[in-house]
Scaffold this motif. Structure first.
Motif, mmCIF file in Angstrom:
data_model
loop_
_atom_site.group_PDB
_atom_site.id
_atom_site.type_symbol
_atom_site.label_atom_id
_atom_site.label_comp_id
_atom_site.label_asym_id
_atom_site.label_seq_id
_atom_site.Cartn_x
_atom_site.Cartn_y
_atom_site.Cartn_z
ATOM 1 N N LEU A 21 0.474 -5.215 7.530
ATOM 2 C CA LEU A 21 -0.651 -4.402 7.061
ATOM 3 C C LEU A 21 -0.256 -3.664 5.788
ATOM 4 O O LEU A 21 -0.993 -3.643 4.793
ATOM 5 C CB LEU A 21 -1.083 -3.417 8.149
ATOM 6 N N LEU A 25 -1.539 -4.442 1.734
ATOM 7 C CA LEU A 25 -2.241 -3.511 0.847
ATOM 8 C C LEU A 25 -1.837 -3.789 -0.599
ATOM 9 O O LEU A 25 -2.634 -3.615 -1.532
ATOM 10 C CB LEU A 25 -1.912 -2.064 1.221
ATOM 11 N N ALA A 161 -6.152 -5.163 6.273
ATOM 12 C CA ALA A 161 -5.791 -4.876 4.887
ATOM 13 C C ALA A 161 -6.716 -5.620 3.930
ATOM 14 O O ALA A 161 -7.200 -5.061 2.936
ATOM 15 C CB ALA A 161 -4.336 -5.263 4.622
#
Length: 477
Positions: A21, A25, A161
């Motif tokens: 995750l 990003l 994400a």
């Protein structure tokens, strides 16, 4: 290898998934926004943006990833081989991600140099973090069903994400900067990346704290770098997965980096506004119809992709990873091709094609990385030596090369179709056709290459079970 319990708790699966995750990003921002950022916000010429993402990306992929894989495989610490790298790179990755999306007040040549340096550092730190993280999936458990389950958790996190970056980020950039002009967008993307860097750093630290390495090579399995490399090139499944990974990420960068141009320049604004009227009641904070349309379009695909991810483990356990990956990827490609033929006013068809593509691609998403872990098992099974990280490093080469080639192609193809960044007079029919090609025909070609290659991948369901059982017997000795 020592054989302790191979079952994973829900806590550990969630903790592991937070690592991806956090990394996504950064990664999803590169896939979705790097071409748009360099062309429309940072202010590079299309040929310079294309050359930068291609050359820097390929140098980082082929120059740094194999070295990082060899280093990780030979790392010794009380935390294991791979987990410490997640900790050591957490803060530097966040800092450099922030710097890469800042626009300095330099002359044009200075801006090009700054972009080259920050982009190179970002790709290197991403590799130093995500390569050991990915390799960790090969040693966190030797149980293939547990790997499939963990991979499903991981890619649900990836989709979260992706959901944020592709649904909300465009709108958040506009909001944070206070407008859609270039200067406002510079401020907006810098503010958004600051928040993402802080959140990502925290998640990486949690990932380090909640995971454990269980598959520990015996001392007699030590090998030299020369032996590891020789094993790689004799490993046909590895060669196939390297090329598959490359072309898959070319596709993701091509279509992911082109959607914003598609909505800005092709989709009919009046029909889009009418289609979005029901959504405006629930999503009133979006600044304009383009940002809302892009958000709903990406969000719909991602949400049904989550359903596909949740079904992926069941299908993979029943039919084998290779077959499920190949079929789901092929069907998802058909809906990519369909985009080229959809009229600009047929908004329902545009969103429907995205939803169906997202569902079938979602099924394939977690399988790619579990197949790479299986390739590491195949290498150990065949050679009686395990070199997890260097195998994953090769896949990271494919990922980086694919991202670099795909992102470079977005800028280059737009230039070839005479796209003009921030044009006040609109785009030519040629440029608009280029945006259609970028989300349909071009990415479909690379996906179909991946499907064709999978016919030659030999680790089917039967061989998966044979490898797992044989390695269990060896490790129990």
């Amino acid at each position: 290898m020592s054989e302790i319990t191979q079952k994973l708790s829900v806590k550990e699966k969630i903790g592991y998934s937070l690592g991806d995750l956090a990394a996504n990003l950064v990664f999803q921002t590169l896939v979705t926004w790097i071409s748009y950022y360099y062309l429309n916000i940072y202010g590079l010429k299309s040929e310079h943006a294309s050359l930068l993402t291609l050359v820097v990306g390929l140098v980082a992929a082929f120059g740094f990833n194999p070295v990082m894989g060899a280093i990780a495989d030979r790392t010794k610490s009380r935390w294991g081989k791979f987990r410490p790298w997640i900790l050591w790179t957490a803060v530097p990755l966040g800092v450099v991600a922030l710097l890469a999306f800042r626009t300095p007040s330099f002359a044009y040549q200075g801006k090009v140099i700054y972009a080259v340096i920050t982009y190179a550092l970002l790709l290197m730190l991403y590799a130093a973090n995500n390569l050991p993280y990915s390799a960790l999936s090969g040693v966190i458990t030797g149980d293939m069903k547990e790997r499939n389950s963990m991979s499903a958790y991981r890619f649900v996190a990836v989709m979260f994400a992706q959901f944020f970056v592709q649904v909300f980020m465009y709108n958040f950039i506009i909001k944070a900067g206070g407008g859609t002009d270039v200067e406002s967008m510079k401020v907006g993307i810098s503010k958004v990346m600051t928040v993402l860097a802080i959140i990502g750093t925290i998640m990486l630290i949690i990932c380090f704290l909640t995971t454990k390495e269980r598959v520990i090579p015996k001392p007699e399995q030590k090998s030299s770098l020369k032996e590891d490399l020789a094993d790689l090139f004799k490993n046909r499944p590895w060669v196939i997965m390297l090329i598959v990974t490359t072309v898959v990420f070319i596709t993701l960068a091509l279509k992911g980096g082109s959607y914003v141009y598609y909505f800005e320049n092709y989709v009919d604004k009046g029909e889009l506004s009418a289609f979005l009227a029901p959504f405006k009641k629930f999503l009133p904070t979006f600044e304009n119809d383009t940002s809302l349309g892009l958000g709903v379009f990406n969000g719909g695909g991602i949400l049904v992709g989550l359903v596909g991810i949740m079904l992926s483990q069941t299908f993979a356990n029943k039919y084998g990873k290779r077959n499920v990956f190949m079929v789901s990827l092929f069907i998802s490609t058909l809906f990519i091709i369909f985009f080229y033929f959809i009229p600009q006013k047929s908004i329902g068809l545009i969103f429907g094609a995205q939803i169906l593509h997202g569902f079938f691609y979602g099924i394939s998403t977690p399988i790619l990385w579990t197949m790479i872990a299986d390739v590491a098992d195949f290498s150990e099974w065949k050679n009686n030596r395990r070199a997890t990280a260097i195998i994953f490093s090769a896949m990271m080469v494919g990922l980086k090369a694919g991202l670099s080639i795909g992102s470079s192609l977005v800028s280059w193809i737009l230039g070839k179709y005479h796209y003009v960044a921030n044009s006040t007079n609109g785009q030519t029919d040629t440029a608009i056709n280029g945006t259609k090609m970028l989300i349909s025909i071009y990415p479909a070609i690379t996906f179909l290459i991946a499907v064709a290659l999978l016919f030659f991948y030999e680790i089917d369901k039967k061989k998966e079970m044979q490898i797992e059982n044989d390695l269990k017997l060896r490790r129990a000795d």
